[in-house]
Design a protein around this motif. Structure first.
Motif, mmCIF file in Angstrom:
data_model
loop_
_atom_site.group_PDB
_atom_site.id
_atom_site.type_symbol
_atom_site.label_atom_id
_atom_site.label_comp_id
_atom_site.label_asym_id
_atom_site.label_seq_id
_atom_site.Cartn_x
_atom_site.Cartn_y
_atom_site.Cartn_z
ATOM 1 N N THR A 106 65.713 48.824 30.191
ATOM 2 C CA THR A 106 64.678 49.013 29.183
ATOM 3 C C THR A 106 63.388 49.327 29.908
ATOM 4 O OG1 THR A 106 65.736 47.426 27.719
ATOM 5 C CG2 THR A 106 63.438 47.929 27.273
ATOM 6 N N CYS A 107 62.764 50.419 29.524
ATOM 7 C CA CYS A 107 61.513 50.850 30.142
ATOM 8 C C CYS A 107 60.456 50.962 29.044
ATOM 9 C CB CYS A 107 61.709 52.190 30.845
ATOM 10 S SG CYS A 107 60.250 52.777 31.701
ATOM 11 N N ASP A 108 59.539 50.012 29.031
ATOM 12 C CA ASP A 108 58.437 50.023 28.070
ATOM 13 C C ASP A 108 57.255 50.695 28.762
ATOM 14 O OD1 ASP A 108 56.661 49.609 26.044
ATOM 15 O OD2 ASP A 108 56.693 47.418 26.153
ATOM 16 N N THR A 109 57.117 51.994 28.521
ATOM 17 C CA THR A 109 56.155 52.822 29.243
ATOM 18 C C THR A 109 54.782 52.754 28.590
ATOM 19 O OG1 THR A 109 57.938 54.299 29.859
ATOM 20 C CG2 THR A 109 55.717 55.144 30.102
ATOM 21 N N LYS A 110 53.801 52.349 29.382
ATOM 22 C CA LYS A 110 52.421 52.317 28.916
ATOM 23 C C LYS A 110 51.761 53.670 29.144
ATOM 24 C CE LYS A 110 52.324 47.529 30.227
ATOM 25 N NZ LYS A 110 52.030 46.612 31.284
ATOM 26 N N GLN A 111 52.175 54.345 30.214
ATOM 27 C CA GLN A 111 51.605 55.647 30.535
ATOM 28 C C GLN A 111 52.599 56.436 31.373
ATOM 29 O OE1 GLN A 111 47.979 55.418 32.785
ATOM 30 N NE2 GLN A 111 47.757 57.604 32.930
ATOM 31 N N MET A 112 52.776 57.725 31.040
ATOM 32 C CA MET A 112 53.586 58.635 31.844
ATOM 33 C C MET A 112 52.870 59.972 31.869
ATOM 34 S SD MET A 112 57.546 59.741 31.405
ATOM 35 C CE MET A 112 58.480 58.943 32.673
ATOM 36 N N HIS A 113 52.615 60.467 33.056
ATOM 37 C CA HIS A 113 51.853 61.703 33.225
ATOM 38 C C HIS A 113 52.612 62.593 34.207
ATOM 39 C CE1 HIS A 113 48.279 64.184 33.169
ATOM 40 N NE2 HIS A 113 48.255 64.192 34.476
ATOM 41 N N VAL A 114 53.273 63.620 33.689
ATOM 42 C CA VAL A 114 54.096 64.521 34.501
ATOM 43 C C VAL A 114 53.372 65.856 34.633
ATOM 44 C CG1 VAL A 114 56.309 65.709 34.663
ATOM 45 C CG2 VAL A 114 56.216 63.404 33.722
ATOM 46 N N LEU A 115 53.232 66.322 35.870
ATOM 47 C CA LEU A 115 52.609 67.618 36.124
ATOM 48 C C LEU A 115 53.645 68.559 36.718
ATOM 49 C CD1 LEU A 115 49.255 66.524 37.814
ATOM 50 C CD2 LEU A 115 49.606 67.210 35.450
ATOM 51 N N ALA A 116 53.739 69.755 36.149
ATOM 52 C CA ALA A 116 54.600 70.806 36.686
ATOM 53 C C ALA A 116 53.681 71.873 37.272
ATOM 54 C CB ALA A 116 55.474 71.385 35.596
ATOM 55 N N TYR A 117 53.748 72.060 38.577
ATOM 56 C CA TYR A 117 52.880 73.025 39.241
ATOM 57 C C TYR A 117 53.478 74.428 39.176
ATOM 58 C CZ TYR A 117 50.789 68.779 41.133
ATOM 59 O OH TYR A 117 50.194 67.557 41.260
#
Length: 186
Positions: A106-117
């Motif tokens: 179980t992953c309770d994500t508070k923040q996820m920021h993915v960058l694709a260059y």
């Protein structure tokens, strides 16, 4: 008379051994001690592989449940990629063969920021197997995965303007896609 003294010594030794075993089990099951040990291991991995991982607390229970409170993964520039609370139940693991089997995660994500260059790389590339020295990767199998997202964004690409500043614009029509090979934006 010597048998009585021997019995008392034996019982005293067994009692002392039992107290030591109980104390060791209490320390090993203590979240503060576990957090201290795991933080030292993570610090070594951060140095060896260039990771930037931190967390507030780790607790491993005897029923093989692992809880990590406020784990934060950052990229090379120390920008947050993921901030979450993670709980999982370990079904089986083999350190020699580098395999891990989980009943659930179980992953309770508070923040996820993915960058694709633009060059096809991502801000989380340092955590992928191809970025590490050549050694066998871990194989992880999970029977159930629960992901709760609170603040999730995927940015298509970063561009550098003439003045050296970085700007980006999210593309609402592109959706993230996650596979065992990594992530992509489509």
């Amino acid at each position: 008379k010597s048998n009585a003294v021997f019995k008392h010594l034996l019982w005293g030794f067994l009692g002392l051994f039992a107290i030591i075993c109980i104390a060791v089990l209490a320390v090993l099951n203590n979240a503060t001690f576990q957090t201290f040990v795991i933080k030292r291991i993570v610090a070594a991995a951060n140095l060896k592989y260039g990771y930037n991982i931190s967390f507030d607390e780790v607790h491993v229970q005897f029923n093989k449940t692992l809880s990590i409170k406020n784990i934060v993964l950052c990229d090379k520039n120390r920008d947050t990629i993921l901030q979450a609370d993670i709980t999982c139940k370990i079904q089986n693991w083999n350190f020699k063969n580098k395999t891990l089997s989980l009943s659930y995660i179980t992953c309770d994500t508070k923040q996820m920021h993915v960058l694709a260059y633009e060059d096809g790389t991502y801000n989380f590339d340092i955590y992928l197997p191809h970025s590490k020295p050549h050694e066998k990767s871990w194989t992880i199998q999970c029977n159930a995965f629960d992901l709760k997202l609170q603040n999730f964004d995927v940015v298509k690409q970063l561009q550098i303007d003439n003045l050296g500043g970085i700007f980006y614009s999210p593309d609402e029509n592109r959706k993230p896609s996650f596979t065992s090979e990594g992530a992509s934006v489509k």
